[in-house]
Design an enzyme around this catalytic site. Sequence first.
Site, PDB file in Angstrom:
ATOM      1  N   ARG A  47     102.677  93.407  57.145  1.00 47.08           N
ATOM      2  CA  ARG A  47     103.487  92.390  56.449  1.00 47.08           C
ATOM      3  C   ARG A  47     104.975  92.715  56.579  1.00 47.08           C
ATOM      4  O   ARG A  47     105.803  91.825  56.703  1.00 47.08           O
ATOM      5  CB  ARG A  47     103.067  92.260  54.972  1.00 47.08           C
ATOM      6  CG  ARG A  47     103.986  91.320  54.185  1.00 47.08           C
ATOM      7  CD  ARG A  47     103.370  90.715  52.949  1.00 47.08           C
ATOM      8  NE  ARG A  47     102.609  91.658  52.150  1.00 47.08           N
ATOM      9  CZ  ARG A  47     103.118  92.639  51.405  1.00 47.08           C
ATOM     10  NH1 ARG A  47     104.419  92.841  51.356  1.00 47.08           N
ATOM     11  NH2 ARG A  47     102.327  93.433  50.717  1.00 47.08           N
ATOM     12  N   TYR A  99     114.631  66.646  58.682  1.00 47.55           N
ATOM     13  CA  TYR A  99     113.171  66.627  58.753  1.00 47.55           C
ATOM     14  C   TYR A  99     112.583  66.360  57.359  1.00 47.55           C
ATOM     15  O   TYR A  99     112.979  66.974  56.377  1.00 47.55           O
ATOM     16  CB  TYR A  99     112.687  67.981  59.283  1.00 47.55           C
ATOM     17  CG  TYR A  99     111.201  68.166  59.293  1.00 47.55           C
ATOM     18  CD1 TYR A  99     110.401  67.446  60.174  1.00 47.55           C
ATOM     19  CD2 TYR A  99     110.579  69.058  58.427  1.00 47.55           C
ATOM     20  CE1 TYR A  99     109.029  67.615  60.185  1.00 47.55           C
ATOM     21  CE2 TYR A  99     109.211  69.247  58.436  1.00 47.55           C
ATOM     22  CZ  TYR A  99     108.439  68.516  59.324  1.00 47.55           C
ATOM     23  OH  TYR A  99     107.082  68.685  59.327  1.00 47.55           O
ATOM     24  N   ASP A 171     119.148  73.499  62.048  1.00 46.75           N
ATOM     25  CA  ASP A 171     117.751  73.411  62.465  1.00 46.75           C
ATOM     26  C   ASP A 171     117.776  72.936  63.918  1.00 46.75           C
ATOM     27  O   ASP A 171     118.036  71.770  64.192  1.00 46.75           O
ATOM     28  CB  ASP A 171     116.990  72.434  61.559  1.00 46.75           C
ATOM     29  CG  ASP A 171     115.506  72.336  61.924  1.00 46.75           C
ATOM     30  OD1 ASP A 171     115.161  72.652  63.076  1.00 46.75           O
ATOM     31  OD2 ASP A 171     114.708  71.928  61.052  1.00 46.75           O
ATOM     32  N   LYS A 195     106.915  73.978  67.808  1.00 49.01           N
ATOM     33  CA  LYS A 195     107.256  72.885  68.698  1.00 49.01           C
ATOM     34  C   LYS A 195     107.542  73.411  70.108  1.00 49.01           C
ATOM     35  O   LYS A 195     106.629  73.817  70.780  1.00 49.01           O
ATOM     36  CB  LYS A 195     108.430  72.101  68.107  1.00 49.01           C
ATOM     37  CG  LYS A 195     108.287  71.819  66.586  1.00 49.01           C
ATOM     38  CD  LYS A 195     107.139  70.896  66.261  1.00 49.01           C
ATOM     39  CE  LYS A 195     106.835  70.779  64.776  1.00 49.01           C
ATOM     40  NZ  LYS A 195     107.954  70.444  63.914  1.00 49.01           N
TER      41      LYS A 195
HETATM   42  C1  LIG Z   1     108.210  70.495  62.583  1.00 46.75           C
HETATM   43  C2  LIG Z   1     109.581  70.693  62.082  1.00 46.75           C
HETATM   44  C3  LIG Z   1     109.827  71.534  60.992  1.00 46.75           C
HETATM   45  C4  LIG Z   1     108.708  72.208  60.212  1.00 46.75           C
HETATM   46  O1  LIG Z   1     108.019  73.152  60.958  1.00 46.75           O
HETATM   47  P1  LIG Z   1     106.463  73.525  60.723  1.00 46.75           P
HETATM   48  O2  LIG Z   1     106.254  74.571  61.764  1.00 46.75           O
HETATM   49  O3  LIG Z   1     105.682  72.272  60.954  1.00 46.75           O
HETATM   50  O4  LIG Z   1     106.331  74.011  59.340  1.00 46.75           O
HETATM   51  C5  LIG Z   1     111.145  71.712  60.602  1.00 46.75           C
HETATM   52  N1  LIG Z   1     112.165  71.096  61.224  1.00 46.75           N
HETATM   53  C6  LIG Z   1     111.960  70.270  62.278  1.00 46.75           C
HETATM   54  C7  LIG Z   1     113.116  69.605  62.930  1.00 46.75           C
HETATM   55  C8  LIG Z   1     110.660  70.038  62.743  1.00 46.75           C
HETATM   56  O5  LIG Z   1     110.475  69.213  63.773  1.00 46.75           O
END
Ligand SMILES: *Cc1c(COP(=O)(O)O)cnc(C)c1O
Length: 371
Positions: A47, A99, A171, A195
């Site tokens: 962890r 998001y 982000d 992603k």
């Molecule tokens: C998918 C996404 C998130 C969240 O990520 P998860 O891995 O699904 O928790 C945050 N910001 C953006 C721009 C995203 O496309």
Amino acid sequence: MRIETLAVHAGHAIDPATGAVSAPIHLSTTFERDMEGTYSRGFMYTRNNNPNRQALEEGVSALEGGAAAAAFGSGTAAAMALFQALAPGDHVLAHVDAYYGTTRLLRDLFLRWKLETDFIDMSDMAAVKKALRPNTKLAWMETPSNPLLRIVDLAAVAQIIRDVGAISVCDNTWAPIIQRPFNLGSDLILHSTTKYFGGHCDVLGGIIVGKIENEFFQRIRSVQYSGGAVPSPFDCWLILRGMRTLPWRMRAHCENAAKVADFLAQHRRVKRVHYPGLTSHPGHEIARKQMSMFGGMLSLEVKGGRDAAMKVAAKTIIFTRATSLGGVESLIEHRASIEGPGTTSPEGLLRLSIGLENADDLIEDLDQALT
Ligand SMILES: *Cc1c(COP(=O)(O)O)cnc(C)c1O
């Protein structure tokens, strides 16, 4: 090193014990202590840290040009840690088109924690300045945004935020490689590695990269190992594997998306295309300044609203009807019905994650679905 070379080599080393070229996966949760009671090999309990997680953090940090990174079990867990590193009474400025899951965190969970949040249009500098308060600690930017592909001028907002001593977060999930937020004044970068980093729709993850390893980053680090929302060694291994081909995949995603956007922009059944690469896009000039390519995501608004949009999604053959993005396969999604009540998505909007198929096949598929 250039970015393609970094992507292949950062976080990688030949395994000294075996000579393995591909890194071993260290599933052990616990690590041996020295006779003196110390941990000279650097690991104690998974962890807190693990060789695969450390390799991922070093790799992504090097790729973004940061000083340190903290990996989490999802992008949302990474965002959670960032907000948990703040204190009650702190004020957060968030992009109105951020998001949906992130805005939900701020609205539902962190309101009760007494984080004060204002959602503003960060492409409007006057609105950013007006929303500042003496307790503003953090500004959350996201560009291109989801699902309207709005563009925020990262350098301009970061300058305003720096002047009041607050932290700029970008982000960068939608634009790895093609947008370099640290060069534009951001202090922290967040990725949902679910992603483009993972790239194959088979692993969930998130990471925060710090430009410098300051006290705020240390707080995020302690939320990571005290809070425990950490990724598994195998997930870390998969995400670092994905990173090795990321620059080349991004190039192909962007080239395909540009072709699809050009096609859709001329289609008689399409009301509007949201893609920053189109010269008609309101954020095109800023996107050209801060991105080397325009990304693999786009949205279209179909004439005829919700029913027409649903019918198009139902008719596609190569595009899969599914949420998420950044994988090798192209996805199509009716965003308003996924987000549910309170959505700001137009009802006729379909979001496309353009994959690595041949662009002509994607165009033919959309053409038959639209007509
Ligand atoms: C998918 C996404 C998130 C969240 O990520 P998860 O891995 O699904 O928790 C945050 N910001 C953006 C721009 C995203 O496309």
